[in-house]
Design a protein around this motif. Structure first.
Motif, PDB file in Angstrom:
ATOM      1  N   SER A  93      -3.187   9.796   0.491  1.00 29.53           N
ATOM      2  CA  SER A  93      -3.060   8.640   1.047  1.00 29.53           C
ATOM      3  C   SER A  93      -4.593   7.827   1.512  1.00 29.53           C
ATOM      4  O   SER A  93      -4.771   6.799   1.560  1.00 29.53           O
ATOM      5  N   HIS A 152       2.291   1.657  -3.282  1.00 31.93           N
ATOM      6  CA  HIS A 152       1.310   2.144  -4.336  1.00 31.93           C
ATOM      7  C   HIS A 152       0.873   3.712  -4.235  1.00 31.93           C
ATOM      8  O   HIS A 152       0.770   4.025  -5.412  1.00 31.93           O
ATOM      9  N   HIS A 153       0.990   3.974  -3.074  1.00 29.70           N
ATOM     10  CA  HIS A 153       0.892   5.343  -2.835  1.00 29.70           C
ATOM     11  C   HIS A 153       2.014   6.420  -3.186  1.00 29.70           C
ATOM     12  O   HIS A 153       1.760   7.465  -3.671  1.00 29.70           O
ATOM     13  N   ASN A 154       3.348   5.817  -2.861  1.00 31.05           N
ATOM     14  CA  ASN A 154       4.494   6.531  -2.924  1.00 31.05           C
ATOM     15  C   ASN A 154       5.188   6.537  -4.616  1.00 31.05           C
ATOM     16  O   ASN A 154       5.557   7.379  -5.036  1.00 31.05           O
ATOM     17  N   THR A 168      -6.841   7.274  -4.650  1.00 28.76           N
ATOM     18  CA  THR A 168      -5.886   6.276  -5.539  1.00 28.76           C
ATOM     19  C   THR A 168      -6.259   4.941  -5.305  1.00 28.76           C
ATOM     20  O   THR A 168      -5.671   4.072  -5.722  1.00 28.76           O
ATOM     21  N   VAL A 213       3.093   7.497   4.151  1.00 29.55           N
ATOM     22  CA  VAL A 213       2.723   8.057   2.747  1.00 29.55           C
ATOM     23  C   VAL A 213       3.136   9.482   2.432  1.00 29.55           C
ATOM     24  O   VAL A 213       2.871  10.421   3.303  1.00 29.55           O
ATOM     25  N   ILE A 234       0.321   3.518  -8.684  1.00 26.72           N
ATOM     26  CA  ILE A 234      -0.681   2.917  -8.607  1.00 26.72           C
ATOM     27  C   ILE A 234      -0.356   1.395  -9.464  1.00 26.72           C
ATOM     28  O   ILE A 234      -1.087   0.512  -9.044  1.00 26.72           O
ATOM     29  N   SER A 244       0.839  -1.237  -0.039  1.00 23.18           N
ATOM     30  CA  SER A 244      -0.092   0.023  -0.064  1.00 23.18           C
ATOM     31  C   SER A 244       0.731   1.222  -0.030  1.00 23.18           C
ATOM     32  O   SER A 244       0.554   2.306  -0.659  1.00 23.18           O
TER      33      SER A 244
END
Length: 341
Positions: A250, A93-95, A254, A245, A98, A90
């Motif tokens: 966050s 995925h955010h930093n 997203t 994040v 996607i 996760s």
């Protein structure tokens, strides 16, 4: 024909690439093996650096393979361990982007579907379902996918499915109620109808009754009625996620709003949920009915408009239809209606 000197260069390149991938796998494996809640910050930082210095595809493939090998086993995995692994996905995925979460999610869902069809004896299905549930808990995927999986399990409604429904509702039931109470209510109604028709099918009715009681407790927002329900570990890790994040994204913007059907048919119809995802497969529209619908009827169009379209080199059916609609509509509402048709 490939000349020997070029062939030799290609072979060494392949060997070099293999060696790079092996080294990368070793590094990622080392980080994943050390993963725990206290050192999540440093490990996610090192993973981000690896993403910056290696190809995204290689990193996604390596990370997904290692996580699947670590989490999908024949014995039930500890919930906390699964949560920490999914939290790492996760954060990346955010930093990072996607496509990290999307790649992992697709691999997990396809494996889950494959194991559901094969009636595997071990706990692999539960482990995969826990991964999907925590991907939802940590805002990687939208509740749409969870409802799709629950509907699929309710439609088949075997003893194994009842266990999986209970497992999923225990993990994410109250979050689902918060996100889409109406969809949950419809699901409960469908499960009750299915349970009443399948009463004679099961020798042991207690699991079905327990599942219905759990669903009613969810509907009434009564946490005490669900044994073993403890939201505290997820909340604590969500707090940690917000701290790690970087961007303000966050939250839920997203989340991948993708359905089960889209994920399972990604190889045939492409991955629309990943921006810029390349796709090279069979033509997306193979259904003859869809092809018939594509040929829009221009209606009775004057030859003058068609001549004008020809002069402007508007040469495909759909473009010609749009041009004619815009030229001949009485007002914007008329144009809107015709374009929709």
């Amino acid at each position: 024909y490939v000349p020997p000197q070029i062939r030799k260069a290609q072979e060494t390149l392949d060997d070099k690439k293999r060696e790079e991938l092996r080294r990368l796998k070793k590094m990622v494996n080392g980080l994943i093996n050390r993963l725990s809640e206290p050192n999540l910050s440093s490990i996610s930082g090192q993973m981000e650096e690896l993403y910056m210095s290696n190809s995204r595809k290689d990193m996604n493939d390596t990370l997904t393979d290692i996580l699947m090998n670590a989490c999908v086993t024949a014995v039930a995995m500890p919930a906390r361990l699964l949560m920490e692994h999914v939290l790492l996905v996760s954060i990346l995925h955010h930093n990072v982007g996607i496509e990290v979460g999307a790649h992992f999610l697709e691999a997990v869902v396809k494996k889950f579907d494959e194991l559901c069809k094969s009636d595997a004896e071990g706990k692999e299905c539960e482990n995969l379902l826990a991964l999907i549930a925590h991907l939802y808990n940590f805002h990687v995927v939208h509740c749409l996918l969870i409802f799709d999986i629950l509907k699929k399990l309710v439609s088949t409604f075997t003893e194994k499915d009842i266990e999986l429904i209970l497992f999923l509702l225990k993990n994410v039931g109250f979050s689902l109620r918060k996100d889409d109470a109406l969809a949950l209510k419809e699901l409960i109604t469908e499960a009750q109808r299915k349970a009443s028709t399948a009463e004679k099918k099961f020798q042991d009715q207690t699991r079905v009754r327990f599942m219905l009681e759990t669903m009613l407790a969810l509907r009434n927002n009564d946490m005490r009625k669900i044994p073993g329900y403890d939201p505290e570990p997820v909340e604590r890790l969500r707090k940690l996620q917000r701290a790690l994040v970087h961007s303000s994204g966050s939250g839920k913007e997203t989340q991948l709003r993708v359905s089960l059907e889209s994920l399972l048919s990604a190889d045939q119809v492409g991955r629309w949920w990943i921006v810029g995802s390349s796709w090279s497969g069979a033509p997306m529209i193979t259904d003859t009915r869809s092809q018939v619908q594509q040929k829009l009827h221009v209606g009775k169009v004057s030859s003058k408009i068609l001549e004008l379209a020809r002069k402007l080199r508007i040469n495909t059916d759909i473009r010609r239809s749009i041009f004619c609609v815009l030229m001949m509509s009485e007002d914007f509402m008329d144009a809107f209606e015709k374009l929709l048709k």
